[in-house]
Design a protein around this motif. Sequence first.
Motif, mmCIF file in Angstrom:
data_model
loop_
_atom_site.group_PDB
_atom_site.id
_atom_site.type_symbol
_atom_site.label_atom_id
_atom_site.label_comp_id
_atom_site.label_asym_id
_atom_site.label_seq_id
_atom_site.Cartn_x
_atom_site.Cartn_y
_atom_site.Cartn_z
ATOM 1 N N GLU A 64 0.828 -1.202 0.000
ATOM 2 C CA GLU A 64 0.000 0.000 0.000
ATOM 3 C C GLU A 64 0.864 1.254 0.000
ATOM 4 N N SER A 65 1.948 1.222 0.753
ATOM 5 C CA SER A 65 2.820 2.387 0.851
ATOM 6 C C SER A 65 3.491 2.689 -0.485
ATOM 7 N N ASN A 66 3.859 1.643 -1.208
ATOM 8 C CA ASN A 66 4.576 1.831 -2.467
ATOM 9 C C ASN A 66 3.711 2.434 -3.556
ATOM 10 N N GLU A 90 8.553 8.687 13.359
ATOM 11 C CA GLU A 90 8.030 7.340 13.488
ATOM 12 C C GLU A 90 7.069 7.041 12.343
ATOM 13 N N ASP A 91 6.983 5.776 11.996
ATOM 14 C CA ASP A 91 6.110 5.332 10.920
ATOM 15 C C ASP A 91 4.715 5.090 11.494
ATOM 16 N N PRO A 92 3.734 5.943 11.180
ATOM 17 C CA PRO A 92 2.386 5.754 11.730
ATOM 18 C C PRO A 92 1.786 4.408 11.349
ATOM 19 N N GLY A 93 2.069 3.960 10.118
ATOM 20 C CA GLY A 93 1.538 2.674 9.684
ATOM 21 C C GLY A 93 2.063 1.529 10.523
ATOM 22 N N PHE A 96 0.408 1.604 13.866
ATOM 23 C CA PHE A 96 -0.983 1.183 13.711
ATOM 24 C C PHE A 96 -1.085 -0.342 13.698
ATOM 25 N N LEU A 97 -0.220 -0.977 12.904
ATOM 26 C CA LEU A 97 -0.229 -2.431 12.810
ATOM 27 C C LEU A 97 0.218 -3.084 14.114
ATOM 28 N N GLU A 98 1.262 -2.538 14.710
ATOM 29 C CA GLU A 98 1.758 -3.107 15.958
ATOM 30 C C GLU A 98 0.692 -3.060 17.044
ATOM 31 N N TYR A 99 -0.080 -1.984 17.056
ATOM 32 C CA TYR A 99 -1.161 -1.874 18.039
ATOM 33 C C TYR A 99 -2.190 -2.981 17.834
#
Length: 291
Positions: A64-66, A90-93, A96-99
Amino acid sequence: METEHISPQESKLTREQILLNNPAFQRLCRGFEIYQKILQDPGTPKGIVIDRMHTLQQEVWDYESNINSQEKKWGGLKKHKKRGAEEEKEDPGKLFLEYALGQAEAGTFDKQGFAHKADELYLNSWLLGNWEHKKGLDENTGLIYLNETLAYHQDNPDQISIHIPPTSTKKEKIIPNILQGLKALAQDIRNGDIKAKKIKLKSWLLNKQLEPLVRNLFGDNEGRLEFNTSSNEEPETISTQKLALMYNGQSLDAYLRHGEMPEVREVVLTPDDLSHFDWEEQKGQITQVAA
């Protein structure tokens, strides 16, 4: 991409409630709920399941990022002055995933908390921007949308490919929208507005169960259309599989439990095939089977 949906002046719904009401967000949450449930089932090989889910999430986010520009990627994140310089690095994505992964692994994942985290990381606009599509060209992806659900890409002067990206469309409207989009595509090709000698459809939705109905849609009583299973080594196939796992609960369950990847199939149509397209008679049956 900024959207009117997350304006601070929104009077009826909060930003978090808008996400909670979004069908694509609900499907995304469903994946983490399935993951959480599988981990809680007795006998689950947790290490294997956790590894599969972490790999999937990272690969999908990288994909998605690419395909998104930095401005669209974080929905104007740097415009929010409340965030400090270190926070913006920091990478928000990733956060988000880690959470979501951490909450599911602890058995505490819920939609409300996930929506709150998205708002906290200023990801609302980015998420909604990826799911809410308008007719016409999306300059970030190069896709041309026929409606909010179906899009095509001009691969070369002779060929277009059909795409069904993640969408905010409600489940019961997805198949009708796909059929309406194909009807519009057929008309545009007849009118000469779209130039194509070949129209490629490649999707996990082209399963064996729906194949007879798809043939009927295009008046294929002689078996002229060839449905081919795509190689799991092709990048396009892999990205299609990953998105299927993100937004289709049945596919994700099979992958996490057994390592099964969804089958992706491909069919190439001609303008003549589209000239036989008649969706009115088949749409009810297709909608029922695909539900």
